[in-house]
Design an enzyme around this catalytic site. Structure first.
Site, PDB file in Angstrom:
ATOM      1  N   CYS A   6       5.590  -7.095   7.137  1.00  0.00           N
ATOM      2  CA  CYS A   6       4.763  -6.383   8.109  1.00  0.00           C
ATOM      3  C   CYS A   6       4.271  -7.312   9.221  1.00  0.00           C
ATOM      4  CB  CYS A   6       3.569  -5.746   7.401  1.00  0.00           C
ATOM      5  SG  CYS A   6       2.880  -4.372   8.333  1.00  0.00           S
ATOM      6  N   ASP A 126      -4.032  -1.833  -1.039  1.00  0.00           N
ATOM      7  CA  ASP A 126      -4.370  -3.057  -0.314  1.00  0.00           C
ATOM      8  C   ASP A 126      -5.771  -3.510  -0.728  1.00  0.00           C
ATOM      9  OD1 ASP A 126      -4.216  -5.119   1.545  1.00  0.00           O
ATOM     10  OD2 ASP A 126      -3.750  -3.827   3.243  1.00  0.00           O
TER      11      ASP A 126
HETATM   12  O1  LIG Z   1      -1.696  -6.740  10.053  1.00  0.00           O
HETATM   13  C1  LIG Z   1      -2.689  -6.327  10.637  1.00  0.00           C
HETATM   14  O2  LIG Z   1      -3.293  -7.050  11.438  1.00  0.00           O
HETATM   15  C2  LIG Z   1      -3.174  -4.936  10.413  1.00  0.00           C
HETATM   16  C3  LIG Z   1      -4.202  -4.448  11.194  1.00  0.00           C
HETATM   17  C4  LIG Z   1      -4.677  -3.169  10.994  1.00  0.00           C
HETATM   18  C5  LIG Z   1      -4.140  -2.365  10.013  1.00  0.00           C
HETATM   19  C6  LIG Z   1      -3.104  -2.845   9.211  1.00  0.00           C
HETATM   20  C7  LIG Z   1      -2.625  -4.111   9.403  1.00  0.00           C
HETATM   21  N1  LIG Z   1      -1.631  -4.631   8.619  1.00  0.00           N
HETATM   22  C8  LIG Z   1      -1.000  -3.981   7.556  1.00  0.00           C
HETATM   23  C9  LIG Z   1      -0.191  -4.982   6.800  1.00  0.00           C
HETATM   24  O3  LIG Z   1       0.196  -5.994   7.307  1.00  0.00           O
HETATM   25  C10 LIG Z   1       0.190  -4.805   5.410  1.00  0.00           C
HETATM   26  O4  LIG Z   1       0.617  -3.522   5.196  1.00  0.00           O
HETATM   27  C11 LIG Z   1      -0.839  -5.278   4.423  1.00  0.00           C
HETATM   28  O5  LIG Z   1      -2.145  -5.038   4.846  1.00  0.00           O
HETATM   29  C12 LIG Z   1      -0.592  -6.680   3.939  1.00  0.00           C
HETATM   30  O6  LIG Z   1      -1.189  -7.674   4.665  1.00  0.00           O
HETATM   31  P1  LIG Z   1      -1.389  -9.164   4.087  1.00  0.00           P
HETATM   32  O7  LIG Z   1      -2.579  -9.160   3.186  1.00  0.00           O
HETATM   33  O8  LIG Z   1      -1.629  -9.986   5.307  1.00  0.00           O
HETATM   34  O9  LIG Z   1      -0.136  -9.562   3.391  1.00  0.00           O
END
Ligand SMILES: O=C(O)c1ccccc1NCC(=O)[C@H](O)[C@H](O)COP(=O)(O)O
Length: 203
Positions: A6, A126
């Site tokens: 993502c 999440d």
């Molecule tokens: O990535 C972002 O900044 C974000 C902002 C607002 C809503 C969702 C967002 N991201 C979703 C994701 O990247 C993933 O689905 C998930 O949250 C995993 O993130 P991570 O903990 O960084 O691996």
């Protein structure tokens, strides 16, 4: 198990994903350091290898805008991160048949139970971090997941170290963003190593 990367923003992120071959990549349209414009997303999508599906990530966005991105072929699936309500989901459903991933910030099993009848194809479980919608890089207590009827994407702070444990949850897919970054940009080597681990290959 399926794999989603993502928060891709640059051409080199797409080229790295094309080499690592996740099942899905995500473009964030919400307020974020990873945000892309519609034009950027269209350009990135055009360079994405066939067979990798593009997911648009939104926080309480206009359903009309989401449907237009699906209809234009920029995204294939829709990921909702703003705790959107049933009326919103019904409206979106009336505009597009695209599959929906519904993000749940898990602080207790009740958070999952509350949305079990929502008209969505997938849940995305999440971490629950105050003031952060997603992409936090934080894990949550996976023992809270319990029995989930819908297929779910496991998200939040996944990285190479906790992947072996994550692979043993009942997740349909693993979703990574922060864990495939170095100094806040996507890291080709991390993507390749994570993809190999998920496929049971030597990284
Ligand atoms: O990535 C972002 O900044 C974000 C902002 C607002 C809503 C969702 C967002 N991201 C979703 C994701 O990247 C993933 O689905 C998930 O949250 C995993 O993130 P991570 O903990 O960084 O691996």
């Amino acid at each position: 198990m399926k794999l989603k990367f993502c928060g891709l923003t640059r051409k080199q992120d797409i080229l790295a994903a094309n080499a690592a071959r996740p099942d899905y990549v995500g473009f964030v349209f919400a307020d974020s350091r990873r945000r892309v414009t519609e034009e950027q997303a269209a350009r990135l999508r055009a360079q994405l290898a066939p067979g990798i599906q593009a997911v648009g990530v939104f926080v309480n966005d206009e359903p009309e805008r989401i449907a237009a991105l699906v209809n234009a072929g920029v995204i294939d699936l829709v990921q909702l991160h703003g705790g959107e309500n049933r009326a919103y989901l019904d409206r979106l459903r009336g505009m597009t048949g695209a599959q929906v991933l519904y993000a749940v910030r898990v602080g207790a099993y009740a958070d999952i139970e509350r949305v079990k009848d929502y008209p969505v194809e997938f849940l995305l479980l999440d971490a629950s971090i105050k003031g952060v919608c997603g992409g936090s890089g934080h894990t949550f207590d996976w023992s809270l997941i319990g029995a989930v009827e819908k297929p779910y994407f496991l998200a939040g702070g996944l990285n190479e170290s906790n992947l072996p444990l994550a692979l043993r949850t009942g997740a349909y897919a693993l979703d990574l963003s922060s864990g495939i970054e170095t100094d806040s940009v996507k890291d080709e080597t991390k993507m390749r190593r994570v993809a190999a681990l998920v496929r049971g290959e030597q990284p």
